[in-house]
Motif scaffolding. Structure first.
Motif, short mmCIF file in Angstrom:
data_model
loop_
_atom_site.label_atom_id
_atom_site.label_comp_id
_atom_site.label_asym_id
_atom_site.label_seq_id
_atom_site.Cartn_x
_atom_site.Cartn_y
_atom_site.Cartn_z
N ALA A 138 0.83 -1.21 0.00
CA ALA A 138 0.00 0.00 0.00
C ALA A 138 0.86 1.25 0.00
O ALA A 138 0.57 2.22 -0.72
CB ALA A 138 -0.93 -0.01 1.21
N ALA A 139 1.92 1.25 0.80
CA ALA A 139 2.77 2.43 0.89
C ALA A 139 3.51 2.71 -0.40
O ALA A 139 3.68 3.86 -0.80
CB ALA A 139 3.76 2.27 2.04
N THR A 140 3.94 1.66 -1.09
CA THR A 140 4.75 1.87 -2.29
C THR A 140 3.93 1.91 -3.57
O THR A 140 4.29 2.61 -4.51
CB THR A 140 5.82 0.77 -2.42
OG1 THR A 140 5.19 -0.51 -2.44
CG2 THR A 140 6.82 0.85 -1.28
N GLN A 141 2.82 1.19 -3.62
CA GLN A 141 2.05 1.10 -4.86
C GLN A 141 0.83 2.02 -4.90
O GLN A 141 0.46 2.50 -5.95
CB GLN A 141 1.60 -0.34 -5.10
CG GLN A 141 2.73 -1.35 -5.14
CD GLN A 141 3.75 -1.04 -6.22
OE1 GLN A 141 3.38 -0.73 -7.35
NE2 GLN A 141 5.02 -1.12 -5.89
N VAL A 142 0.21 2.21 -3.74
CA VAL A 142 -1.03 2.99 -3.71
C VAL A 142 -0.75 4.45 -3.34
O VAL A 142 -1.28 5.36 -3.98
CB VAL A 142 -2.03 2.36 -2.71
CG1 VAL A 142 -3.29 3.20 -2.62
CG2 VAL A 142 -2.37 0.93 -3.11
N PHE A 143 0.08 4.67 -2.32
CA PHE A 143 0.24 6.01 -1.78
C PHE A 143 1.52 6.73 -2.20
O PHE A 143 1.73 7.85 -1.84
CB PHE A 143 0.16 5.97 -0.25
CG PHE A 143 -1.18 5.53 0.24
CD1 PHE A 143 -2.29 6.35 0.11
CD2 PHE A 143 -1.35 4.29 0.82
CE1 PHE A 143 -3.53 5.95 0.56
CE2 PHE A 143 -2.59 3.87 1.27
CZ PHE A 143 -3.68 4.71 1.14
N SER A 184 10.26 5.71 4.46
CA SER A 184 9.03 5.80 5.26
C SER A 184 8.19 4.53 5.10
O SER A 184 7.58 4.06 6.07
CB SER A 184 8.21 7.01 4.85
OG SER A 184 8.93 8.19 5.10
N ALA A 185 8.15 3.98 3.90
CA ALA A 185 7.41 2.73 3.67
C ALA A 185 8.05 1.58 4.45
O ALA A 185 7.34 0.73 5.01
CB ALA A 185 7.37 2.40 2.19
N ALA A 186 9.37 1.56 4.52
CA ALA A 186 10.07 0.52 5.28
C ALA A 186 9.75 0.64 6.77
O ALA A 186 9.52 -0.37 7.44
CB ALA A 186 11.57 0.62 5.04
N ILE A 187 9.73 1.84 7.27
CA ILE A 187 9.39 2.05 8.69
C ILE A 187 7.95 1.61 8.96
O ILE A 187 7.68 0.94 9.96
CB ILE A 187 9.61 3.52 9.09
CG1 ILE A 187 11.10 3.83 9.10
CG2 ILE A 187 9.00 3.80 10.47
CD1 ILE A 187 11.43 5.27 9.30
N ALA A 188 7.04 1.96 8.08
CA ALA A 188 5.65 1.56 8.25
C ALA A 188 5.50 0.04 8.24
O ALA A 188 4.79 -0.54 9.06
CB ALA A 188 4.78 2.18 7.16
N ALA A 189 6.19 -0.62 7.32
CA ALA A 189 6.12 -2.09 7.26
C ALA A 189 6.74 -2.72 8.50
O ALA A 189 6.22 -3.70 9.03
CB ALA A 189 6.83 -2.59 6.00
N LEU A 190 7.83 -2.15 8.97
CA LEU A 190 8.47 -2.68 10.18
C LEU A 190 7.57 -2.51 11.40
O LEU A 190 7.44 -3.41 12.23
CB LEU A 190 9.81 -1.98 10.40
CG LEU A 190 10.69 -2.55 11.52
CD1 LEU A 190 11.04 -4.00 11.24
CD2 LEU A 190 11.95 -1.71 11.65
N LEU A 194 12.92 -8.21 7.79
CA LEU A 194 12.56 -6.95 7.15
C LEU A 194 13.70 -5.95 7.18
O LEU A 194 13.98 -5.26 6.19
CB LEU A 194 11.32 -6.35 7.82
CG LEU A 194 10.01 -7.06 7.52
CD1 LEU A 194 8.89 -6.46 8.35
CD2 LEU A 194 9.68 -6.98 6.05
N ILE A 195 14.40 -5.86 8.29
CA ILE A 195 15.55 -4.94 8.38
C ILE A 195 16.62 -5.34 7.38
O ILE A 195 17.20 -4.50 6.70
CB ILE A 195 16.09 -4.89 9.83
CG1 ILE A 195 15.08 -4.17 10.73
CG2 ILE A 195 17.44 -4.19 9.87
CD1 ILE A 195 15.42 -4.26 12.20
N GLY A 196 16.86 -6.65 7.27
CA GLY A 196 17.83 -7.13 6.28
C GLY A 196 17.40 -6.82 4.86
O GLY A 196 18.22 -6.45 4.01
N TYR A 197 16.13 -6.96 4.59
CA TYR A 197 15.61 -6.68 3.26
C TYR A 197 15.69 -5.20 2.91
O TYR A 197 16.02 -4.82 1.78
CB TYR A 197 14.16 -7.18 3.14
CG TYR A 197 13.50 -6.83 1.84
CD1 TYR A 197 13.81 -7.52 0.67
CD2 TYR A 197 12.57 -5.80 1.75
CE1 TYR A 197 13.22 -7.20 -0.54
CE2 TYR A 197 11.97 -5.47 0.56
CZ TYR A 197 12.29 -6.18 -0.59
OH TYR A 197 11.71 -5.85 -1.77
#
Length: 117
Positions: A53-58, A64-70, A112-115
């Protein structure tokens, strides 16, 4: 304001202590399939959905998307148990999902942090 601030500071530690004390009454058993589904959704599906959602929709920047996913990959909160306990519904399942997701969340967070790095 200062009085309310002083009264509010111990709220989180007290809630966690109460949750831990309450969890000692429950054993992991029965409905573990449902708990596994809830934990998988919380630790795997929700972070993936937030990332998409953060990368494709918004169109949010990658950091910021990584922080939200984490943040979405954090364990089930104590509030789920508190609400289940207050309504006397699915208390053991809520307790088990809090316990298991807390035990496993570090794996998801590390992946996720590694990714993202």
């Amino acid at each position: 304001d200062r009085t309310i601030e002083l009264l509010g500071r111990p709220a989180t530690p007290v809630a966690l202590f109460a949750l831990g004390a309450s969890l000692t009454r429950f054993k992991l058993g029965g409905d573990l399939g449902q708990v596994a589904v809830v934990v998988a959704i919380k630790l795997l599906v929700l972070p993936a959905a937030v990332w998409l959602a953060a990368t494709q929709v918004f169109d949010i920047d990658r950091f910021s998307a990584a922080i939200a996913a984490l943040l979405a990959a954090m364990p089930t909160g104590a509030t789920a148990f508190v609400l289940a306990n207050s309504y006397k519904v699915f208390t053991a399942r809520a307790a088990a999902s809090v316990l298991i997701s807390t035990a496993l969340a570090w794996i998801t967070a590390a992946i996720l942090i590694g990714y993202f790095t």
